[in-house]
Scaffold this motif. Structure first.
Motif, PDB file in Angstrom:
ATOM      1  N   ILE A 178      26.701  43.651  28.476  1.00  0.00           N
ATOM      2  CA  ILE A 178      26.587  44.780  27.547  1.00  0.00           C
ATOM      3  C   ILE A 178      27.970  45.191  27.021  1.00  0.00           C
ATOM      4  CG2 ILE A 178      25.938  47.229  27.348  1.00  0.00           C
ATOM      5  CD1 ILE A 178      23.555  45.266  27.445  1.00  0.00           C
ATOM      6  N   MET A 179      28.914  45.398  27.931  1.00  0.00           N
ATOM      7  CA  MET A 179      30.261  45.768  27.483  1.00  0.00           C
ATOM      8  C   MET A 179      31.135  44.520  27.483  1.00  0.00           C
ATOM      9  SD  MET A 179      30.304  49.553  29.120  1.00  0.00           S
ATOM     10  CE  MET A 179      28.975  49.098  30.230  1.00  0.00           C
ATOM     11  N   GLN A 180      30.923  43.718  26.433  1.00  0.00           N
ATOM     12  CA  GLN A 180      31.545  42.399  26.385  1.00  0.00           C
ATOM     13  C   GLN A 180      33.057  42.503  26.295  1.00  0.00           C
ATOM     14  OE1 GLN A 180      29.539  40.372  23.168  1.00  0.00           O
ATOM     15  NE2 GLN A 180      27.563  40.481  24.207  1.00  0.00           N
ATOM     16  N   LYS A 181      33.545  43.494  25.549  1.00  0.00           N
ATOM     17  CA  LYS A 181      34.997  43.573  25.379  1.00  0.00           C
ATOM     18  C   LYS A 181      35.657  44.138  26.629  1.00  0.00           C
ATOM     19  CE  LYS A 181      35.401  42.908  20.620  1.00  0.00           C
ATOM     20  NZ  LYS A 181      35.596  43.387  19.283  1.00  0.00           N
ATOM     21  N   THR A 182      35.208  45.293  27.085  1.00  0.00           N
ATOM     22  CA  THR A 182      35.912  45.917  28.219  1.00  0.00           C
ATOM     23  C   THR A 182      35.664  45.141  29.515  1.00  0.00           C
ATOM     24  OG1 THR A 182      34.094  47.515  28.361  1.00  0.00           O
ATOM     25  CG2 THR A 182      36.116  48.243  27.287  1.00  0.00           C
ATOM     26  N   ASP A 183      34.419  45.051  29.920  1.00  0.00           N
ATOM     27  CA  ASP A 183      34.162  44.327  31.161  1.00  0.00           C
ATOM     28  C   ASP A 183      34.488  42.851  30.997  1.00  0.00           C
ATOM     29  OD1 ASP A 183      33.462  46.754  32.148  1.00  0.00           O
ATOM     30  OD2 ASP A 183      31.401  46.243  32.660  1.00  0.00           O
ATOM     31  N   GLY A 184      34.371  42.371  29.767  1.00  0.00           N
ATOM     32  CA  GLY A 184      34.763  40.989  29.492  1.00  0.00           C
ATOM     33  C   GLY A 184      36.240  40.759  29.797  1.00  0.00           C
ATOM     34  N   LEU A 185      37.087  41.696  29.384  1.00  0.00           N
ATOM     35  CA  LEU A 185      38.522  41.562  29.676  1.00  0.00           C
ATOM     36  C   LEU A 185      38.771  41.650  31.183  1.00  0.00           C
ATOM     37  CD1 LEU A 185      41.508  41.375  28.930  1.00  0.00           C
ATOM     38  CD2 LEU A 185      41.502  43.842  28.458  1.00  0.00           C
ATOM     39  N   PHE A 186      38.059  42.555  31.827  1.00  0.00           N
ATOM     40  CA  PHE A 186      38.207  42.669  33.284  1.00  0.00           C
ATOM     41  C   PHE A 186      37.885  41.326  33.961  1.00  0.00           C
ATOM     42  CE2 PHE A 186      36.763  43.652  37.578  1.00  0.00           C
ATOM     43  CZ  PHE A 186      37.821  44.420  38.037  1.00  0.00           C
ATOM     44  N   CYS A 189      40.556  38.614  33.431  1.00  0.00           N
ATOM     45  CA  CYS A 189      41.712  38.791  34.315  1.00  0.00           C
ATOM     46  C   CYS A 189      41.382  38.328  35.735  1.00  0.00           C
ATOM     47  CB  CYS A 189      42.142  40.259  34.320  1.00  0.00           C
ATOM     48  SG  CYS A 189      42.799  40.784  32.712  1.00  0.00           S
ATOM     49  N   CYS A 190      40.184  38.671  36.213  1.00  0.00           N
ATOM     50  CA  CYS A 190      39.794  38.222  37.551  1.00  0.00           C
ATOM     51  C   CYS A 190      39.795  36.698  37.624  1.00  0.00           C
ATOM     52  CB  CYS A 190      38.411  38.763  37.919  1.00  0.00           C
ATOM     53  SG  CYS A 190      38.410  40.535  38.236  1.00  0.00           S
ATOM     54  N   ARG A 191      39.283  36.061  36.570  1.00  0.00           N
ATOM     55  CA  ARG A 191      39.247  34.589  36.555  1.00  0.00           C
ATOM     56  C   ARG A 191      40.652  34.004  36.611  1.00  0.00           C
ATOM     57  NH1 ARG A 191      35.316  34.509  31.586  1.00  0.00           N
ATOM     58  NH2 ARG A 191      33.653  35.600  32.686  1.00  0.00           N
ATOM     59  N   GLU A 192      41.544  34.606  35.839  1.00  0.00           N
ATOM     60  CA  GLU A 192      42.925  34.122  35.835  1.00  0.00           C
ATOM     61  C   GLU A 192      43.517  34.169  37.234  1.00  0.00           C
ATOM     62  OE1 GLU A 192      44.192  35.883  31.624  1.00  0.00           O
ATOM     63  OE2 GLU A 192      45.910  35.631  32.971  1.00  0.00           O
ATOM     64  N   ALA A 194      41.836  34.368  40.053  1.00  0.00           N
ATOM     65  CA  ALA A 194      41.059  33.504  40.955  1.00  0.00           C
ATOM     66  C   ALA A 194      41.628  32.087  40.982  1.00  0.00           C
ATOM     67  CB  ALA A 194      39.596  33.480  40.520  1.00  0.00           C
ATOM     68  N   GLU A 195      42.111  31.634  39.821  1.00  0.00           N
ATOM     69  CA  GLU A 195      42.645  30.263  39.766  1.00  0.00           C
ATOM     70  C   GLU A 195      43.844  30.066  40.677  1.00  0.00           C
ATOM     71  OE1 GLU A 195      43.189  28.652  35.931  1.00  0.00           O
ATOM     72  OE2 GLU A 195      41.014  28.625  35.596  1.00  0.00           O
ATOM     73  N   LYS A 196      44.564  31.144  40.947  1.00  0.00           N
ATOM     74  CA  LYS A 196      45.727  31.029  41.826  1.00  0.00           C
ATOM     75  C   LYS A 196      45.334  31.028  43.298  1.00  0.00           C
ATOM     76  CE  LYS A 196      48.095  34.582  40.174  1.00  0.00           C
ATOM     77  NZ  LYS A 196      49.259  35.449  40.358  1.00  0.00           N
ATOM     78  N   TYR A 197      44.057  31.299  43.575  1.00  0.00           N
ATOM     79  CA  TYR A 197      43.580  31.355  44.965  1.00  0.00           C
ATOM     80  C   TYR A 197      42.399  30.398  45.134  1.00  0.00           C
ATOM     81  CZ  TYR A 197      46.373  35.617  45.520  1.00  0.00           C
ATOM     82  OH  TYR A 197      47.401  36.524  45.587  1.00  0.00           O
ATOM     83  N   PRO A 198      42.671  29.097  45.031  1.00  0.00           N
ATOM     84  CA  PRO A 198      41.550  28.143  45.089  1.00  0.00           C
ATOM     85  C   PRO A 198      40.808  28.201  46.427  1.00  0.00           C
ATOM     86  CG  PRO A 198      43.687  27.019  45.199  1.00  0.00           C
ATOM     87  CD  PRO A 198      43.968  28.440  44.855  1.00  0.00           C
ATOM     88  N   GLU A 199      41.457  28.709  47.474  1.00  0.00           N
ATOM     89  CA  GLU A 199      40.803  28.761  48.780  1.00  0.00           C
ATOM     90  C   GLU A 199      39.815  29.914  48.902  1.00  0.00           C
ATOM     91  OE1 GLU A 199      43.734  29.602  47.888  1.00  0.00           O
ATOM     92  OE2 GLU A 199      44.762  30.969  49.268  1.00  0.00           O
ATOM     93  N   ILE A 200      39.839  30.840  47.940  1.00  0.00           N
ATOM     94  CA  ILE A 200      38.905  31.976  47.966  1.00  0.00           C
ATOM     95  C   ILE A 200      37.794  31.709  46.965  1.00  0.00           C
ATOM     96  CG2 ILE A 200      38.680  34.487  47.675  1.00  0.00           C
ATOM     97  CD1 ILE A 200      40.789  34.055  49.705  1.00  0.00           C
ATOM     98  N   LYS A 201      36.562  31.819  47.423  1.00  0.00           N
ATOM     99  CA  LYS A 201      35.426  31.631  46.520  1.00  0.00           C
ATOM    100  C   LYS A 201      35.364  32.822  45.568  1.00  0.00           C
ATOM    101  CE  LYS A 201      30.715  30.019  46.797  1.00  0.00           C
ATOM    102  NZ  LYS A 201      29.723  31.057  46.586  1.00  0.00           N
ATOM    103  N   TYR A 202      35.103  32.552  44.302  1.00  0.00           N
ATOM    104  CA  TYR A 202      35.045  33.628  43.312  1.00  0.00           C
ATOM    105  C   TYR A 202      33.692  33.610  42.612  1.00  0.00           C
ATOM    106  CZ  TYR A 202      35.798  36.127  38.937  1.00  0.00           C
ATOM    107  OH  TYR A 202      35.668  36.985  37.885  1.00  0.00           O
ATOM    108  N   GLU A 203      33.080  34.784  42.437  1.00  0.00           N
ATOM    109  CA  GLU A 203      31.821  34.864  41.692  1.00  0.00           C
ATOM    110  C   GLU A 203      31.790  36.155  40.889  1.00  0.00           C
ATOM    111  OE1 GLU A 203      28.428  35.156  44.347  1.00  0.00           O
ATOM    112  OE2 GLU A 203      29.124  37.083  45.124  1.00  0.00           O
TER     113      GLU A 203
END
Ligand code: IPM
Ligand code: IPM
Lengths: 337, 337
Positions: A178-186, A189-192, A194-203
């Protein structure tokens, strides 16, 4: 007894039951020989123009200087023209991440067993921007602000926390459908991060679904990270699973390593001064503060004493179905040390 | 058999398991001699420029003409340049109130007994305004819009619902301590309407506290009314208490008396076409639709047959721990009629 130089920490006993539960912390820290010297500050009785709230500038300076503090419940005074005490602390001290561990207390039965969750809430922006206005009569709007900087910062904290605390998974909670821009940006950033922590599962989990899954099976989650309002909602929901806000610690992390631990329950004016209050939330918050200071042995010792006292069940305050006073419960914890 | 002239109702079987669970409704309505003629419409395979979505203009016209419809799960097609199907329906048909009854199903055990809640969600504005933009690089905002008109309308619906359904209390859920203008206006409207219903108890509960109390003790609540996003969150939380979205009905109320009942769970593509889906949510939604049409006898009859079938436990689908097919479960309900 400890050989470290004492560390100064700011203490806001707060209102209502605040001073009684703060006393409990002080006694237990003394009994456990924790090398901390408290610097006590109270909520003022008039608005300090420098903070625009009843919190004095000196008390904020104290936290800044000491880098660490503990806060009891504060009742925001009634009236206009001042800022909420909680929000003043968050904004002035730039407390960007609110960390609330939530685990079932051994021996204290609720509908849920073995809950073990950490909510990490972005604490400075989102729906709490304070930006609101009337567009025309009968039409009002509030602005939710999400920034890349604050989102990266809290995401980084969450993954770092997961890694250093042996937690395997981080779930980002959102409503980006629903909030594609705001929550989308959040989420971006989480995805970015997450990539630095390959040992932690991200969902990524949509907030409505997350709430449904939490009440059905909280074991599905581990560390949850989310924008401000979702964190407000979900951390309270999680507290409900294990018995309520009287039992859950909270730690706010600020820029430059500041940490302010706090009991997030209310000041319970109805039982204030009656030696009936349950100090558990503030005690467990003080334990979080000790861990932040790397006093892990003291933290373990005190946490075990609290949990064992509750588990034994002989000394429990009324909110947990017992009939102990605050001081008897505190004494029982000291005896367990 | 009934002597009333048949009523035409629009049916959107929807995607995935939709057609199977819609078949279940059709069979049971036939077995119960419900005087309804279905007018079936499917999600289109291209964007209809008049709706800006995959929903055809004709299908919306059908609901407008019939005034009543039933909708299975719809999977929003992937890609850009079109509106979500759910949101298109809500906006185009002005479906301003979303009513979700949530009660424990006799014989189906969860952690909670005797849950009996009604969430009434404002369904057209709030955080779902679709108004979002980037302020500068790395800073985005979403607008939450609250209007007096939409707030009064949903509050009026909630109190009217409470009154006509013998419910004693309405709780308005909000975060007006933070969003003073938007949620403040929502509360103001609820208070205005509450005054016209002195026989209904009215209270205001902050959303975080509400979620905590719901998981601790759902019996504290009765009818809950709230802005869009809180309704999205809390209705799913409530569904979780009694077993999930596969078991809860939903009815959308629009201007001019339009009613669109719907299953709010997903389209479950993994089990689609395998005769494994649980039709309960769509069936109970069809019961809500019948009550809206004042077919209360038929509604009671069908609802009892559904609940008795589940309570007996002999025929249950896999999601409820059984091994029945959709058609066997449906047949069992027909046998109970
Ligand atoms: C008191 C209120 C402003 C605060 C919030 O909404 O953040 C509280 O609910 C919390 O979670 O600390
Ligand atoms: C699918 C999604 C857009 C929708 C919503 O957020 O309203 C759903 O969660 C619902 O509750 O109907």
């Amino acid at each position: 007894s400890s050989d470290s130089t004492p560390i100064r920490a700011t203490l806001f006993p707060g209102d209502g039951i605040g001073p009684e539960i703060a006393d409990s912390v002080k006694q237990i820290f003394k009994a456990a020989d924790v090398p901390i010297e408290w610097e006590e500050h109270y909520v003022g009785d008039q608005i300090d123009p420098r903070t625009q709230s009843f919190l004095t500038w000196e008390s904020l300076e104290s936290v800044r200087r000491n880098g660490v503090g503990l806060k009891g419940p504060m009742a925001t005074p009634i009236g206009k023209g001042h800022r909420s005490l909680n929000l003043t602390l968050r904004k002035e001290l730039n407390l960007y991440a609110n960390v609330r561990p939530c685990y079932s207390l051994p021996g204290y039965k609720t509908r849920y067993d073995g809950v073990n969750l950490i909510t990490i809430r972005e604490n400075t922006e989102g729906e709490y921007s304070g930006l609101e206005h009337q567009v025309v009569r009968g039409v009002v709007e509030s602005l939710k602000i999400i920034t890349r900087q604050a989102s990266l910062r809290v995401a980084e904290y969450a993954f770092h926390y997961a890694k250093t605390n042996g937690r395997g998974r981080v779930s980002a909670i959102h409503k980006a459908n629903i909030m594609q821009k705001t929550d989308g940006l959040f989420l971006k950033c989480c995805r970015e991060v997450a990539e630095k922590y390959p040992e932690i599962k991200y969902e990524e989990v949509v907030i409505d679904n997350c709430c449904m899954m939490l009440v059905k099976n909280p074991a599905l989650f581990d560390v949850l990270v989310m924008p401000n309002l979702y964190g407000d909602i979900i951390s309270d929901l999680c507290a409900g699973l294990i018995g309520g806000l009287g039992l859950t610690p909270s730690l706010n992390i600020g820029e430059g390593g500041i940490a302010l631990a706090e009991a997030v329950h209310g000041s319970a004016p109805d039982i204030a001064g009656k030696n009936l209050a349950n100090p558990t939330a503030l005690l467990l918050s003080s334990v979080s503060m000790l861990r932040h200071l790397n006093f892990n042995d003291k933290a373990d010792q005190i946490q075990s004493a609290i949990l064992n006292t509750i588990a034994e069940g002989k000394y429990r305050t009324a909110d947990l179905g017992g009939s102990s006073s605050t001081t008897d419960f505190t004494k029982a914890i000291c005896d367990h040390l």
